[in-house]
Design a protein around this motif. Structure first.
Motif, PDB file in Angstrom:
ATOM      1  N   SER A 150      77.946  65.668  40.343  1.00  0.00           N
ATOM      2  CA  SER A 150      77.807  67.066  40.747  1.00  0.00           C
ATOM      3  C   SER A 150      79.191  67.672  40.945  1.00  0.00           C
ATOM      4  O   SER A 150      80.152  66.969  41.242  1.00  0.00           O
ATOM      5  CB  SER A 150      77.021  67.128  42.073  1.00  0.00           C
ATOM      6  OG  SER A 150      77.079  68.419  42.629  1.00  0.00           O
ATOM      7  N   GLN A 155      77.341  66.970  47.670  1.00  0.00           N
ATOM      8  CA  GLN A 155      76.261  66.383  46.879  1.00  0.00           C
ATOM      9  C   GLN A 155      76.770  65.146  46.121  1.00  0.00           C
ATOM     10  O   GLN A 155      76.092  64.120  46.057  1.00  0.00           O
ATOM     11  CB  GLN A 155      75.749  67.430  45.888  1.00  0.00           C
ATOM     12  CG  GLN A 155      74.349  67.158  45.380  1.00  0.00           C
ATOM     13  CD  GLN A 155      73.839  68.300  44.517  1.00  0.00           C
ATOM     14  OE1 GLN A 155      74.601  68.983  43.844  1.00  0.00           O
ATOM     15  NE2 GLN A 155      72.539  68.502  44.520  1.00  0.00           N
ATOM     16  N   PHE A 199      64.770  62.878  41.914  1.00  0.00           N
ATOM     17  CA  PHE A 199      64.250  63.938  41.045  1.00  0.00           C
ATOM     18  C   PHE A 199      64.865  63.790  39.662  1.00  0.00           C
ATOM     19  O   PHE A 199      65.859  63.071  39.481  1.00  0.00           O
ATOM     20  CB  PHE A 199      64.529  65.329  41.637  1.00  0.00           C
ATOM     21  CG  PHE A 199      65.936  65.561  42.108  1.00  0.00           C
ATOM     22  CD1 PHE A 199      66.887  66.071  41.256  1.00  0.00           C
ATOM     23  CD2 PHE A 199      66.312  65.260  43.412  1.00  0.00           C
ATOM     24  CE1 PHE A 199      68.189  66.290  41.686  1.00  0.00           C
ATOM     25  CE2 PHE A 199      67.618  65.474  43.851  1.00  0.00           C
ATOM     26  CZ  PHE A 199      68.557  65.995  42.981  1.00  0.00           C
ATOM     27  N   LEU A 200      64.268  64.475  38.688  1.00  0.00           N
ATOM     28  CA  LEU A 200      64.700  64.330  37.296  1.00  0.00           C
ATOM     29  C   LEU A 200      65.983  65.122  37.053  1.00  0.00           C
ATOM     30  O   LEU A 200      66.273  66.079  37.769  1.00  0.00           O
ATOM     31  CB  LEU A 200      63.594  64.841  36.361  1.00  0.00           C
ATOM     32  CG  LEU A 200      62.283  64.049  36.377  1.00  0.00           C
ATOM     33  CD1 LEU A 200      61.259  64.699  35.450  1.00  0.00           C
ATOM     34  CD2 LEU A 200      62.519  62.607  35.948  1.00  0.00           C
ATOM     35  N   PRO A 201      66.736  64.733  36.035  1.00  0.00           N
ATOM     36  CA  PRO A 201      67.961  65.489  35.745  1.00  0.00           C
ATOM     37  C   PRO A 201      67.657  66.850  35.136  1.00  0.00           C
ATOM     38  O   PRO A 201      66.601  67.055  34.534  1.00  0.00           O
ATOM     39  CB  PRO A 201      68.690  64.601  34.733  1.00  0.00           C
ATOM     40  CG  PRO A 201      67.667  63.713  34.146  1.00  0.00           C
ATOM     41  CD  PRO A 201      66.564  63.576  35.147  1.00  0.00           C
ATOM     42  N   ALA A 202      68.618  67.766  35.312  1.00  0.00           N
ATOM     43  CA  ALA A 202      68.508  69.084  34.680  1.00  0.00           C
ATOM     44  C   ALA A 202      68.739  68.936  33.177  1.00  0.00           C
ATOM     45  O   ALA A 202      69.147  67.885  32.699  1.00  0.00           O
ATOM     46  CB  ALA A 202      69.563  70.003  35.280  1.00  0.00           C
ATOM     47  N   HIS A 206      72.309  72.638  29.579  1.00  0.00           N
ATOM     48  CA  HIS A 206      72.673  73.591  30.626  1.00  0.00           C
ATOM     49  C   HIS A 206      73.719  73.012  31.576  1.00  0.00           C
ATOM     50  O   HIS A 206      74.632  73.712  32.004  1.00  0.00           O
ATOM     51  CB  HIS A 206      71.429  74.021  31.409  1.00  0.00           C
ATOM     52  CG  HIS A 206      70.482  74.823  30.580  1.00  0.00           C
ATOM     53  ND1 HIS A 206      69.148  74.958  30.874  1.00  0.00           N
ATOM     54  CD2 HIS A 206      70.678  75.514  29.432  1.00  0.00           C
ATOM     55  CE1 HIS A 206      68.573  75.702  29.957  1.00  0.00           C
ATOM     56  NE2 HIS A 206      69.473  76.055  29.079  1.00  0.00           N
ATOM     57  N   LYS A 253      56.356  60.370  38.915  1.00  0.00           N
ATOM     58  CA  LYS A 253      56.990  61.505  38.226  1.00  0.00           C
ATOM     59  C   LYS A 253      57.573  61.048  36.883  1.00  0.00           C
ATOM     60  O   LYS A 253      57.416  61.703  35.856  1.00  0.00           O
ATOM     61  CB  LYS A 253      58.085  62.108  39.115  1.00  0.00           C
ATOM     62  CG  LYS A 253      58.815  63.265  38.488  1.00  0.00           C
ATOM     63  CD  LYS A 253      59.792  63.918  39.457  1.00  0.00           C
ATOM     64  CE  LYS A 253      59.118  64.931  40.335  1.00  0.00           C
ATOM     65  NZ  LYS A 253      60.003  65.893  40.956  1.00  0.00           N
TER      66      LYS A 253
ATOM     67  N   GLU B  71      66.157  69.896  40.204  1.00  0.00           N
ATOM     68  CA  GLU B  71      66.025  69.416  38.820  1.00  0.00           C
ATOM     69  C   GLU B  71      66.639  70.376  37.808  1.00  0.00           C
ATOM     70  O   GLU B  71      66.825  70.013  36.650  1.00  0.00           O
ATOM     71  CB  GLU B  71      64.544  69.144  38.495  1.00  0.00           C
ATOM     72  CG  GLU B  71      64.048  67.915  39.249  1.00  0.00           C
ATOM     73  CD  GLU B  71      62.606  67.538  38.971  1.00  0.00           C
ATOM     74  OE1 GLU B  71      61.901  68.318  38.307  1.00  0.00           O
ATOM     75  OE2 GLU B  71      62.193  66.466  39.438  1.00  0.00           O
ATOM     76  N   LYS B  72      66.940  71.581  38.241  1.00  0.00           N
ATOM     77  CA  LYS B  72      67.623  72.526  37.341  1.00  0.00           C
ATOM     78  C   LYS B  72      69.141  72.490  37.582  1.00  0.00           C
ATOM     79  O   LYS B  72      69.879  73.292  37.022  1.00  0.00           O
ATOM     80  CB  LYS B  72      67.103  73.954  37.550  1.00  0.00           C
ATOM     81  CG  LYS B  72      65.636  74.155  37.159  1.00  0.00           C
ATOM     82  CD  LYS B  72      65.461  74.229  35.656  1.00  0.00           C
ATOM     83  CE  LYS B  72      64.049  74.613  35.242  1.00  0.00           C
ATOM     84  NZ  LYS B  72      63.015  73.680  35.591  1.00  0.00           N
ATOM     85  N   GLY B  73      69.587  71.605  38.471  1.00  0.00           N
ATOM     86  CA  GLY B  73      71.024  71.413  38.662  1.00  0.00           C
ATOM     87  C   GLY B  73      71.635  72.202  39.806  1.00  0.00           C
ATOM     88  O   GLY B  73      72.854  72.260  39.939  1.00  0.00           O
TER      89      GLY B  73
END
Lengths: 329, 110
Positions: A150, A155, A199-202, A206, A253, B71-73
């Motif tokens: 990040s 974070q 949680f899943l990656p973006a 992007h 998930k 999840e959108k960063g």
């Protein structure tokens, strides 16, 4: 039942989570047989010693680990790379820079492959006792893959530990000064961003765009490519998932986001992974579960032929990580 | 203790189409189009949704869009700032109506 016992029982799911289909059954339900293609990549785990104790580490690597590849095993790995021409050789750990034989390995493996990759956490590589390493890597045109979860210090350090963010930024600047990751340079500096939680990656596209803009604006840092990977529920990350009560929702998930389109590019189909003590696996994650290649414990010194097209791959429910969403390359 | 809100009920959202399928289809199709990448990125839209979720105080939406923002960063600092935007507008909406109070009081006071 422990995870090591559960992984050997094809009837149960590794995590003993209700409503989770085993990975094998899931493939069968989709009419898919996951087998190997031509083997093109050699991945070498040179040890679990690391200067950091990242919370998402699937191998529990850290400063107190003593499992480290010795010179004899390193020489056997070099002999393997001499016998079979691998398109890519990928050195990982732990922090591979902390293996005392890393300079020898890099120097001897570089001429034996088209692309030699070193995975770095960006802090061990710049330690005081690593003088000359960066120049050696640049001189041998080694591709670097570096962790940077990040652009937010809090974070990032929540995953990688205190006092890791600023040193990582300093290392990136140093690498840029050597030519790594600069536009038009053939010295590749690739970043990896793992989610900082359950949680899943973006979207990779992007995140790459955002990192490129923010790293340039804030620190004048550039890089070649960025990859996003989901965290694999093994090792220290699994321990955290259990203690925080996130295991069931996280694995479900991953399973819910199963994407058959990812199967073609899975690294386990074209890779041989060697552990610090020289044993063979289908991927680095399987090392965490002692899930050996071909279903039996085999040492690199015993390997006569590489696995080939149609050969089976050892799988378990952690494999849902590499098949979720856009997948894991 | 029992409660009106159960996290697992969020998964039943699509069941709302059962009573009025055509309206449900239109709503969910519109909803999906709203959150697609457009002039605003999906990450920006998710931050707006999180802020609105706090303004309308919907526990389902707060749960869903907290996860979606991550999840959108987005990071927690950005998400907190987005909630402050909603808070400022909610608070400001109350305060700006004080002008009406002042107008009325002014009219009927000596």
């Amino acid at each position: 039942m422990s995870y090591l016992q559960a992984v050997k029982n094809p009837q149960s799911n590794l995590y003993q989570v209700p409503n989770l289909e085993t990975f094998r059954n899931n493939l069968a339900n989709h009419g898919i047989e996951l087998t190997r293609k031509k083997c093109t990549t050699l991945q070498v785990n040179v040890g679990q010693l690391c200067n950091q104790s990242c919370k998402h580490c699937h191998l529990d690597a850290g400063p107190f680990r003593r499992e480290i590849m010795n010179e004899k095993t390193a020489s056997e790995v070099i002999r393997l790379a001499e016998r079979f021409r691998f398109e890519t050789i990928d050195i990982t750990g732990g922090a591979p820079e902390m293996n005392p034989h890393i300079k020898m390995l890099v120097s001897k493996l570089a001429p034996l492959t088209d692309t030699l990759i070193l995975r770095s956490n960006l802090t061990a590589i710049a330690a005081e006792n690593q003088k000359g390493l960066l120049e050696l890597l640049a001189g041998n045109r080694i591709t670097l893959i570096a962790s940077l979860p990040s652009l937010n210090e809090t974070q990032s350090e929540a995953q990688r530990g205190e006092n890791t963010f600023a040193p990582s930024i300093r290392t990136l600047k140093k690498l840029n000064a050597l030519g790594y990751g600069r536009p038009g340079s053939d010295l590749q500096l690739n970043l990896v961003s793992n989610p900082t939680g359950a949680f899943l990656p973006a979207s990779q596209e992007h995140v790459e765009k955002r990192f490129r803009q923010m790293l340039a604006d804030k620190w004048d840092i550039s890089f070649t490519n960025l990859y996003v990977f989901a965290n694999v529920p093994l090792g220290r990350f699994l321990t955290w998932l259990q203690s925080s009560g996130n295991l069931e929702s996280y694995i479900l998930k991953l399973a819910t986001n199963f994407n058959p389109c990812t199967l073609d590019g899975l690294m386990c189909r074209s890779l041989v992974s060697i552990s610090w003590d020289g044993y063979l696996f289908d991927c680095d994650f399987n090392q965490s579960l002692q899930l050996y290649m071909g279903g039996r414990k085999k040492h690199v010194s015993e390997l006569r032929d590489l696995p080939g097209p149609g050969d089976t791959i050892a799988v378990s429910e952690h494999c849902y990580t590499c098949t979720a969403g856009s997948g894991f390359t | 203790m029992d409660t009106y809100y159960h996290p697992k009920d969020l998964l039943k959202f699509a069941e709302m189409s059962e009573g009025a399928p055509e309206l449900g289809e239109k709503f969910f199709s519109y909803y999906s189009a709203v959150f697609a990448e457009g002039e605003l990125t999906q990450r920006e839209k998710s931050l707006i949704a999180l802020a609105v979720a706090h303004a309308v105080q919907c526990p389902y939406c707060i749960d869903a869009y907290t996860q979606d923002c991550l999840e959108k960063g987005s990071n927690v600092n950005e998400m907190t700032e987005a909630i402050h935007v909603a808070t400022a507008i909610r608070g400001g909406a109350s305060l700006v109506h004080g002008v009406q109070m002042r107008n009325i009081a002014g009219k009927i006071s000596l």
